[in-house]
Design an enzyme around this catalytic site. Structure first.
Site, PDB file in Angstrom:
ATOM      1  N   ARG A  29       0.823  -1.225   0.000  1.00  0.00           N
ATOM      2  CA  ARG A  29       0.000   0.000   0.000  1.00  0.00           C
ATOM      3  C   ARG A  29       0.848   1.262   0.000  1.00  0.00           C
ATOM      4  O   ARG A  29       0.464   2.267   0.597  1.00  0.00           O
ATOM      5  CB  ARG A  29      -0.948   0.035   1.206  1.00  0.00           C
ATOM      6  CG  ARG A  29      -2.031  -1.017   1.207  1.00  0.00           C
ATOM      7  CD  ARG A  29      -3.183  -0.604   0.294  1.00  0.00           C
ATOM      8  NE  ARG A  29      -4.187  -1.639   0.269  1.00  0.00           N
ATOM      9  CZ  ARG A  29      -5.306  -1.594   0.987  1.00  0.00           C
ATOM     10  NH1 ARG A  29      -5.557  -0.578   1.748  1.00  0.00           N
ATOM     11  NH2 ARG A  29      -6.161  -2.580   0.906  1.00  0.00           N
ATOM     12  N   ARG A  33      -3.527   6.536   0.798  1.00  0.00           N
ATOM     13  CA  ARG A  33      -4.063   7.730   1.456  1.00  0.00           C
ATOM     14  C   ARG A  33      -3.118   8.458   2.388  1.00  0.00           C
ATOM     15  O   ARG A  33      -3.370   9.603   2.742  1.00  0.00           O
ATOM     16  CB  ARG A  33      -5.336   7.357   2.230  1.00  0.00           C
ATOM     17  CG  ARG A  33      -6.520   7.165   1.317  1.00  0.00           C
ATOM     18  CD  ARG A  33      -7.602   6.412   2.004  1.00  0.00           C
ATOM     19  NE  ARG A  33      -7.118   5.069   2.336  1.00  0.00           N
ATOM     20  CZ  ARG A  33      -7.859   4.132   2.877  1.00  0.00           C
ATOM     21  NH1 ARG A  33      -9.098   4.382   3.199  1.00  0.00           N
ATOM     22  NH2 ARG A  33      -7.353   2.935   3.133  1.00  0.00           N
ATOM     23  N   ARG A  42      -7.786  11.743  -5.005  1.00  0.00           N
ATOM     24  CA  ARG A  42      -9.011  11.120  -4.479  1.00  0.00           C
ATOM     25  C   ARG A  42     -10.115  12.134  -4.206  1.00  0.00           C
ATOM     26  O   ARG A  42     -11.293  11.787  -4.171  1.00  0.00           O
ATOM     27  CB  ARG A  42      -8.708  10.325  -3.212  1.00  0.00           C
ATOM     28  CG  ARG A  42      -8.311   8.895  -3.451  1.00  0.00           C
ATOM     29  CD  ARG A  42      -9.464   8.042  -3.961  1.00  0.00           C
ATOM     30  NE  ARG A  42     -10.261   7.469  -2.885  1.00  0.00           N
ATOM     31  CZ  ARG A  42     -11.542   7.712  -2.698  1.00  0.00           C
ATOM     32  NH1 ARG A  42     -12.188   8.543  -3.476  1.00  0.00           N
ATOM     33  NH2 ARG A  42     -12.205   7.128  -1.712  1.00  0.00           N
ATOM     34  N   ASP A  78      -6.491  -3.000  -7.348  1.00  0.00           N
ATOM     35  CA  ASP A  78      -7.000  -3.612  -6.117  1.00  0.00           C
ATOM     36  C   ASP A  78      -7.269  -5.087  -6.362  1.00  0.00           C
ATOM     37  O   ASP A  78      -7.594  -5.477  -7.488  1.00  0.00           O
ATOM     38  CB  ASP A  78      -8.285  -2.909  -5.656  1.00  0.00           C
ATOM     39  CG  ASP A  78      -8.642  -3.306  -4.227  1.00  0.00           C
ATOM     40  OD1 ASP A  78      -7.920  -2.898  -3.312  1.00  0.00           O
ATOM     41  OD2 ASP A  78      -9.611  -4.054  -4.028  1.00  0.00           O
ATOM     42  N   TYR A 155     -14.236 -12.670   0.130  1.00  0.00           N
ATOM     43  CA  TYR A 155     -14.986 -11.440  -0.193  1.00  0.00           C
ATOM     44  C   TYR A 155     -16.251 -11.765  -0.974  1.00  0.00           C
ATOM     45  O   TYR A 155     -17.322 -11.202  -0.723  1.00  0.00           O
ATOM     46  CB  TYR A 155     -14.119 -10.468  -0.995  1.00  0.00           C
ATOM     47  CG  TYR A 155     -13.216  -9.640  -0.110  1.00  0.00           C
ATOM     48  CD1 TYR A 155     -13.727  -8.562   0.607  1.00  0.00           C
ATOM     49  CD2 TYR A 155     -11.878  -9.938   0.024  1.00  0.00           C
ATOM     50  CE1 TYR A 155     -12.910  -7.803   1.436  1.00  0.00           C
ATOM     51  CE2 TYR A 155     -11.048  -9.190   0.848  1.00  0.00           C
ATOM     52  CZ  TYR A 155     -11.569  -8.127   1.547  1.00  0.00           C
ATOM     53  OH  TYR A 155     -10.766  -7.390   2.368  1.00  0.00           O
TER      54      TYR A 155
HETATM   55  O1  CP3 Z   1       0.119  -1.660  -2.478  1.00  0.00           O
HETATM   56  C1  CP3 Z   1      -0.231  -0.737  -3.238  1.00  0.00           C
HETATM   57  O2  CP3 Z   1       0.036   0.455  -3.041  1.00  0.00           O
HETATM   58  C2  CP3 Z   1      -0.936  -1.115  -4.503  1.00  0.00           C
HETATM   59  C3  CP3 Z   1      -2.367  -0.986  -4.505  1.00  0.00           C
HETATM   60  C4  CP3 Z   1      -3.231  -1.902  -3.642  1.00  0.00           C
HETATM   61  C5  CP3 Z   1      -4.486  -1.484  -3.122  1.00  0.00           C
HETATM   62  N1  CP3 Z   1      -5.080  -2.551  -2.531  1.00  0.00           N
HETATM   63  C6  CP3 Z   1      -5.042  -0.130  -3.262  1.00  0.00           C
HETATM   64  C7  CP3 Z   1      -6.191   0.271  -2.445  1.00  0.00           C
HETATM   65  C8  CP3 Z   1      -3.055  -3.241  -3.265  1.00  0.00           C
HETATM   66  C9  CP3 Z   1      -1.867  -4.163  -3.500  1.00  0.00           C
HETATM   67  C10 CP3 Z   1      -4.244  -3.636  -2.577  1.00  0.00           C
HETATM   68  C11 CP3 Z   1      -4.451  -5.011  -2.061  1.00  0.00           C
HETATM   69  C12 CP3 Z   1      -5.677  -5.312  -1.323  1.00  0.00           C
HETATM   70  N2  CP3 Z   1      -6.939  -4.797  -1.480  1.00  0.00           N
HETATM   71  C13 CP3 Z   1      -5.759  -6.315  -0.336  1.00  0.00           C
HETATM   72  C14 CP3 Z   1      -4.626  -7.215   0.085  1.00  0.00           C
HETATM   73  C15 CP3 Z   1      -3.711  -6.520   1.032  1.00  0.00           C
HETATM   74  C16 CP3 Z   1      -4.309  -6.292   2.360  1.00  0.00           C
HETATM   75  O3  CP3 Z   1      -4.462  -5.119   2.730  1.00  0.00           O
HETATM   76  O4  CP3 Z   1      -4.586  -7.279   3.028  1.00  0.00           O
HETATM   77  C17 CP3 Z   1      -7.076  -6.353   0.150  1.00  0.00           C
HETATM   78  C18 CP3 Z   1      -7.623  -7.257   1.233  1.00  0.00           C
HETATM   79  C19 CP3 Z   1      -7.813  -5.382  -0.601  1.00  0.00           C
HETATM   80  C20 CP3 Z   1      -9.266  -5.101  -0.493  1.00  0.00           C
HETATM   81  C21 CP3 Z   1      -9.544  -3.698  -0.163  1.00  0.00           C
HETATM   82  N3  CP3 Z   1      -9.351  -2.623  -1.004  1.00  0.00           N
HETATM   83  C22 CP3 Z   1     -10.054  -3.200   1.055  1.00  0.00           C
HETATM   84  C23 CP3 Z   1     -10.392  -4.044   2.259  1.00  0.00           C
HETATM   85  C24 CP3 Z   1     -10.180  -1.824   0.906  1.00  0.00           C
HETATM   86  C25 CP3 Z   1     -10.818  -0.865   1.886  1.00  0.00           C
HETATM   87  C26 CP3 Z   1      -9.994  -0.670   3.075  1.00  0.00           C
HETATM   88  C27 CP3 Z   1      -9.070   0.452   2.829  1.00  0.00           C
HETATM   89  O5  CP3 Z   1      -7.868   0.283   3.106  1.00  0.00           O
HETATM   90  O6  CP3 Z   1      -9.570   1.483   2.414  1.00  0.00           O
HETATM   91  C28 CP3 Z   1      -9.696  -1.468  -0.381  1.00  0.00           C
HETATM   92  C29 CP3 Z   1      -9.564  -0.111  -0.967  1.00  0.00           C
HETATM   93  C30 CP3 Z   1      -8.197   0.311  -1.416  1.00  0.00           C
HETATM   94  N4  CP3 Z   1      -7.327  -0.441  -2.145  1.00  0.00           N
HETATM   95  C31 CP3 Z   1      -7.603   1.601  -1.226  1.00  0.00           C
HETATM   96  C32 CP3 Z   1      -6.362   1.582  -1.875  1.00  0.00           C
HETATM   97  C33 CP3 Z   1      -5.382   2.729  -2.019  1.00  0.00           C
HETATM   98  C34 CP3 Z   1      -8.234   2.774  -0.513  1.00  0.00           C
HETATM   99  C35 CP3 Z   1      -9.238   3.347  -1.407  1.00  0.00           C
HETATM  100  C36 CP3 Z   1      -9.490   4.807  -1.154  1.00  0.00           C
HETATM  101  O7  CP3 Z   1      -8.730   5.637  -1.639  1.00  0.00           O
HETATM  102  O8  CP3 Z   1     -10.497   5.102  -0.483  1.00  0.00           O
END
Ligand code: CP3
Length: 347
Positions: A29, A33, A42, A78, A155
C-alpha cells in the site's frame, strides 16, 4: 542513501536469493491515502474511477518511487477488481470498505458467476501496467499482483470484509464440491490475470492471501492449498512470485508448500523463525509492524535494525511491512524507514 543511488537490480536479485549491495525495500500500500499526492487525486475521483484511468493509476504507481526511494513499484489497482466482471456487483462504499452486492452463498450462485476475458474486461489494469513500466524507464522493477483464491472467495461469499468468515467456512464444510468449483474458477482467473500483467510488463507478481490466517491448518491444507498451488504453478515461469499472507505463523509450512519464490510474512512471527520454518531455499519478505511507523525515527531505526539482524545478511531478504501501510502514517517516517533499511544493510 538517496533515490539516485538505488540499484535497479536489487529487488529482483533478492527474489532470486542472489547477493545485493543492500537489502531492497518496498511497502505494501505504498501508493495510498497517507500521501498528500494521492489524497488530492481522491478528492476529485472515486477509487474505482482512479483504477480505471490508466494515466492516473500509472502516475499513482510512480509517486512512492520518487517520494520514498523504494526499490520496487507496485501496480496501483486492487485485489477485488477481478470480481467485478464476474457480475457480483462490486462497490467501494465510502467509510464501509468494499461491498459485493450479490454475494455467492450456494452452488447455484457459484455456477452463475460470469466467465470473462482479462484482456477485455480488465484491459484498464493491463494498460496501467504498460504505462507504469514505460514511465519507470528501468529505474526500479514493477510488481503486479492479485488476490489469492481463498481471500477472493472470502470477499465473494461474505459480501465484504469479515470477522469470523462464517459463510465462507460454511460453504466448504457443507458443499465441498461447490467450493472446489468456485476455487477452480478463481484459480484459473487469477493465473490468467497475472500472466496478462506479466505479458504487459510486470517483472514480479505478489499473490495476496491476506485472510488465510483465519483457517485451521487442516482446512488450509484441504480447501485452500491445492488451489493456490495450481494458481502459482500456472504463472509464467521465470517471473518471481511473492506469496503473502497474514496471521499464518501456524501455517507457514503449508503456505510454502503451495508455492512462491518469496514468502511474505507479517509481524506476528519473528523473521528468523519464519525463514527457518519455510526453509532457506526460498526468499523471505517482511516484516515490520505497520504501526511502528508512528514511532520516532530513532525508534523506527532500531526496529528496522532488529528485522535486519534476524535476516542475518543471508541473501534473499526483501524488507517490507508485515501488512499494508496505514492511512494516518506520517510520510517523513516512511522516508526515515526506507533510509534506515538502505543504510543499515549496506554491505
Ligand atoms: O500496495 C499498493 O500500493 C498497490 C495498490 C493496492 C491497493 N489494494 C489499493 C487500495 C493493493 C496491492 C491492494 C491489495 C488489497 N486490497 C488487499 C490485500 C492486502 C491487504 O491489505 O490485506 C485487500 C484485502 C484489498 C481489499 C480492499 N481494497 C479493502 C479491504 C479496501 C478498503 C480498506 C481500505 O484500506 O480502504 C480497499 C480499498 C483500497 N485499495 C484503497 C487503496 C489505495 C483505498 C481506497 C481509497 O482511496 O479510499
Amino acid at each position: 542513501m538517496t533515490n539516485t543511488t538505488i540499484n535497479n537490480q536489487a529487488f529482483l536479485a533478492a527474489c532470486r536469493r542472489e547477493k545485493t549491495p543492500y537489502t531492497p525495500v518496498w511497502l505494501m500500500r505504498q501508493a495510498g491515502r497517507y500521501m498528500e499526492e494521492y489524497r488530492k487525486l481522491r478528492a476529485q475521483y472515486g477509487f474505482l474511477e482512479l483504477c480505471k484511468r490508466p494515466e492516473l493509476a500509472a502516475e499513482i504507481t510512480l509517486t512512492p518511487v520518487e517520494r520514498l526511494g523504494v526499490d520496487a513499484a507496485i501496480l496501483f489497482a486492487d485485489i477485488l477488481l477481478i470480481l467485478e466482471p464476474m457480475g457480483v456487483g462490486l462497490e467501494y462504499a465510502a467509510g464501509d470498505g468494499p461491498v459485493i452486492h450479490r454475494p455467492v452463498r450456494s452452488a447455484v450462485d457459484v455456477d452463475r458467476l460470469k466467465e470473462f476475458k482479462v484482456d477485455k474486461e480488465l484491459s484498464f489494469v493491463i494498460e496501467t501496467v504498460k504505462k507504469a513500466r514505460a514511465s519507470l524507464g528501468g529505474k526500479v522493477p514493477l510488481i503486479g499482483f492479485a488476490g489469492a483464491p481463498f481471500t477472493l472467495a472470502s470477499y465473494l461469499i461474505e459480501g465484504g470484509s469479515s470477522r469470523n468468515y462464517v459463510h465462507t467456512k460454511q460453504l466448504f464444510c457443507s458443499d465441498p464440491s461447490a467450493w472446489i468449483r468456485l476455487m477452480q474458477r478463481l484459480s484459473s482467473a487469477v493465473a490468467a490475470y497475472l500472466n496478462a500483467q506479466i505479458a504487459a510488463g510486470a517483472q514480479a507478481v505478489q499473490l495476496f492471501d491476506s485472510w488465510a490466517g483465519c483457517l485451521s491448518p487442516g482446512d488450509y491444507e484441504q480447501f485452500v492449498l491445492p488451489h493456490t498451488r495450481s494458481t502459482i504453478a500456472a504463472i509464467t515461469s521465470g517471473v518471481p512470485v511473492i506469496h503473502f499472507s497474514t496471521g499464518t505463523s501456524g501455517l507457514l509450512k503449508s503456505i510454502r508448500a503451495a508455492g512462491g519464490d518469496v514468502i511474505g510474512v507479517d509481524w506476528r512471527v519473528n523473521l528468523d523463525e519464519a525463514w527457518q520454518q519455510v526453509g532457506y531455499d526460498v526468499a523471505i519478505q517482511g516484516n515490520l509492524d505497520p504501526v511502528a511507523l508512528f514511532a520516532s525515527p530513532k525508534e523506527i531505526r532500531s526496529r528496522v535494525a532488529d528485522v535486519l539482524r534476524r535476516a542475518s545478511d543471508r541473501p534473499g531478504h526483501i524488507f517490507n511491512l508485515g501488512h499494508g501501510i496505514l492511512p494516518e502514517t506520517p510520510v517523513e517516517n516512511v522516508v526515515a524507514m526506507v533510509e534506515a533499511v538502505h543504510e543499515l544493510s549496506a554491505r
